[in-house]
Structures are given as C-alpha cells and as structure tokens.
Design an enzyme around this catalytic site. Structure first.
Site, PDB file in Angstrom:
ATOM      1  N   ARG A  91     -32.133 -61.361 -37.721  1.00 40.05           N
ATOM      2  CA  ARG A  91     -32.360 -62.121 -39.102  1.00 40.05           C
ATOM      3  C   ARG A  91     -32.277 -61.253 -40.333  1.00 40.05           C
ATOM      4  NH1 ARG A  91     -35.826 -66.675 -38.102  1.00 40.05           N
ATOM      5  NH2 ARG A  91     -36.225 -66.664 -40.416  1.00 40.05           N
ATOM      6  N   ASN A 127     -33.364 -65.798 -24.494  1.00 42.40           N
ATOM      7  CA  ASN A 127     -33.693 -65.226 -26.051  1.00 42.40           C
ATOM      8  C   ASN A 127     -34.822 -64.138 -25.819  1.00 42.40           C
ATOM      9  OD1 ASN A 127     -34.715 -64.986 -28.581  1.00 42.40           O
ATOM     10  ND2 ASN A 127     -33.550 -66.539 -29.381  1.00 42.40           N
ATOM     11  N   HIS A 153     -34.547 -74.587 -28.375  1.00 45.47           N
ATOM     12  CA  HIS A 153     -35.437 -74.359 -29.085  1.00 45.47           C
ATOM     13  C   HIS A 153     -36.673 -75.314 -28.601  1.00 45.47           C
ATOM     14  CE1 HIS A 153     -37.840 -73.779 -32.745  1.00 45.47           C
ATOM     15  NE2 HIS A 153     -36.755 -72.941 -33.013  1.00 45.47           N
ATOM     16  N   HIS A 195     -31.596 -63.081 -32.084  1.00 42.19           N
ATOM     17  CA  HIS A 195     -31.265 -63.381 -33.609  1.00 42.19           C
ATOM     18  C   HIS A 195     -31.410 -62.364 -34.349  1.00 42.19           C
ATOM     19  CE1 HIS A 195     -32.386 -66.647 -36.709  1.00 42.19           C
ATOM     20  NE2 HIS A 195     -31.626 -65.830 -37.224  1.00 42.19           N
ATOM     21  N   THR A 233     -36.656 -70.751 -36.575  1.00 43.16           N
ATOM     22  CA  THR A 233     -35.816 -71.395 -36.813  1.00 43.16           C
ATOM     23  C   THR A 233     -36.268 -72.954 -37.085  1.00 43.16           C
ATOM     24  OG1 THR A 233     -33.993 -70.147 -35.704  1.00 43.16           O
ATOM     25  CG2 THR A 233     -33.229 -72.199 -36.677  1.00 43.16           C
ATOM     26  N   ARG A 245     -36.928 -58.818 -38.911  1.00 43.91           N
ATOM     27  CA  ARG A 245     -38.574 -58.932 -38.461  1.00 43.91           C
ATOM     28  C   ARG A 245     -38.471 -58.638 -37.035  1.00 43.91           C
ATOM     29  NH1 ARG A 245     -39.758 -65.316 -38.991  1.00 43.91           N
ATOM     30  NH2 ARG A 245     -39.166 -65.204 -41.028  1.00 43.91           N
ATOM     31  N   GLU A 248     -24.789 -76.158 -30.581  1.00 40.14           N
ATOM     32  CA  GLU A 248     -26.051 -75.955 -29.879  1.00 40.14           C
ATOM     33  C   GLU A 248     -27.029 -77.073 -30.535  1.00 40.14           C
ATOM     34  OE1 GLU A 248     -27.920 -72.177 -29.417  1.00 40.14           O
ATOM     35  OE2 GLU A 248     -29.839 -73.074 -29.484  1.00 40.14           O
ATOM     36  N   HIS A 290     -38.733 -62.164 -28.849  1.00 42.54           N
ATOM     37  CA  HIS A 290     -40.080 -62.118 -28.920  1.00 42.54           C
ATOM     38  C   HIS A 290     -40.540 -60.839 -28.347  1.00 42.54           C
ATOM     39  CE1 HIS A 290     -41.291 -65.626 -30.759  1.00 42.54           C
ATOM     40  NE2 HIS A 290     -41.558 -66.429 -29.696  1.00 42.54           N
ATOM     41  N   GLU A 335     -27.091 -64.778 -32.471  1.00 44.70           N
ATOM     42  CA  GLU A 335     -27.440 -65.844 -33.589  1.00 44.70           C
ATOM     43  C   GLU A 335     -27.804 -65.393 -34.983  1.00 44.70           C
ATOM     44  OE1 GLU A 335     -31.273 -68.127 -33.214  1.00 44.70           O
ATOM     45  OE2 GLU A 335     -30.741 -68.018 -31.323  1.00 44.70           O
TER      46      GLU A 335
END
Ligand code: PXP
Length: 247
Positions: free
Chosen positions: A45, A7, A190, A43, A101, A49, A151, A10, A70
């Site tokens: 969003r 992922n 996660h 992801h 999340t 962001r 998941e 970041h 995602e």
C-alpha cells in the site's frame, strides 16, 4: 480446478502493530507454500501500513510458487513492480482511509492511463490483472485496456444475506463466462471464508482465488494452543544457565 493464492498482508499487520520484526511474512510465505499455496499475494500500500518494500524484495527472492503484487495504479508503484518483477501485478483501487480494498477498480473511467501502465508492465513480461466488480461494462473496459487477467470482486457475494447469495453467485458465474469469452483469464477474491468459498471455487473457468483474512484468522485459532503451551513451558521451567553476557 481453481488454485489458491494466499494473501499474507495480515501477518505484516500484526508485525506493524508493534513496529517490530515478528511475525515476519517472508518465512510465513514459505509455510503457506508448504501448506499448498499456489501463489503468494501481497498488497504494497502507498501508506505501507502492513507490507514493506523489504518484504516484497525478499519475497521475490524466496517465493517459489508465484508472487502476485497487488498495488494501486500509480507511477511510483509501476516503477517498483518493474524493478521487482513479480509474476503478476493486480491493480486495485486504494483510499488511505479504507480498512481494506473496498470496491473494484473503475476501469471504464481511466482507460487511457491504465492502458499505458498495463502496456509498460506487460511489455516487461509482467501479466496484469485488474480487480473489478463482476459487471459487463468493467469487463469490456479491461479487455480494451489489454489486461490479461481480471480478479472478480467477491466482496458483495461474501457480504450478502443468505437469501441474496444465489444471485450474487450467479453474477460471478456469468461474469466469469463473459470475461473468458472476451479472452480474459479470471481470478476472484475478497471476503472469501471457509464457509462460503466452495461455490466460487466450483465456478467453471475460475482459475485462482486470492484469500487472506480467513486463513490468517484460522492460523491464529489452530496455532494458539501450541503457542501458549510453548510459552507456558518456558515460564514454568526456565533454563537456569545465563543466556546473555557469556561471550
Ligand atoms: N483480492 C484483493 C484485490 C484484495 O484487495 C484482497 C484483500 O487485500 C483480497 C483479495 C483478499 O481478501 P481477504 O483478505 O478478505 O481474503
């Protein structure tokens, strides 16, 4: 053996902190693939962001492993997924004020809406995974909605005190077996770290782990020395020839 989905949200977080162009998650995804990533997860969003629409479009063109998008189960996002055609969509709950999340999707309470969105995506050839807590009721709802994957939310395992970790691991192990018995394929993610990932990776039937924060954190740690070294060389020994205005 479980595979690894990286992922890269970041990386976009750092870019968006300055609303600039670096670091760009698109070439970073290729580096993650060179490091062995079996898939890239982003992801998108609703508040944009970190990952931007442009990132998703470019990643669709450049990712050679698998692109897992995602997203929240909204109409806008379904339309984006149908246009972009990722290799998988993972539906997650989303609240604007959350840092990341927070919990699994409550599939049981929104079966009708989810079933119609899942059908539209899967009819278009995009397998859907639902991010859920490792609970029987949620897994049954996932099966009823005809999602192909789940998941499992590993956050409670990752955050548990060491004394509670064995029981959280047992929940994940049992949920994996149960989901597979229902015909669902199983990913998890996660909060996984270099310290806690191995017992989850060893769960029988676990197909892919989606991991972000700890990998980006480690990349900063192991890459920082080199980054400072390169900047220091430029500061101490600048080129004297003019770089600008010479055309
Ligand atoms: N899986 C899902 C559904 C997530 O929302 C996230 C965080 O964006 C991850 C996996 C990766 O979590 P982490 O960054 O803690 O590794």
């Amino acid at each position: 053996m479980a595979s690894l989905g990286v992922n890269i949200d970041h990386i976009a977080n750092v870019r968006q902190a300055r609303r600039t162009v670096e670091p760009d998650p698109v070439p970073m995804a290729l580096l993650a693939e060179l490091g062995g990533a079996d898939g890239i997860t982003v992801h998108l969003r609703e508040d944009r962001r970190h990952i931007q629409d442009r990132d998703v479009d470019l990643l669709r063109q450049t990712v050679r492993s698998r692109l897992n998008l995602e997203m929240a189960a909204t109409e806008d996002m379904v339309l984006i997924a149908l246009r972009v055609q990722p290799d998988m969509v993972t539906l997650v709950p989303e609240r604007r004020e959350e840092v990341t999340t927070e919990g699994g999707l409550d599939v049981s309470s929104q079966r009708v809406d989810l079933t119609s969105k899942i059908n539209r995506l899967q009819d278009a050839g995009i397998p859907v995974s639902l991010f859920v807590d490792p609970e029987r009721g949620q897994l049954e709802a996932c099966r009823d909605c005809r999602a192909r994957w789940v998941e499992l939310h590993t956050g409670p395992y990752a955050e548990a005190k060491w004394t509670d970790q064995p029981s959280e691991l047992a929940r994940l192990t049992e949920a994996t077996a149960l989901a597979r018995a229902m015909g669902l394929r199983v990913n998890a993610g996660h909060g996984l770290t270099y310290q806690n990932v191995e017992p989850v990776a060893a769960i029988e039937g676990m197909e892919e782990l989606n991991i972000g924060h700890t990998i980006v954190a480690r990349a900063v740690a192991v890459g920082l020395q080199q980054a400072v070294r390169e900047m220091k060389a430029l500061v101490q020994n600048p080129r004297r020839d003019p770089l600008f205005g010479s055309y």
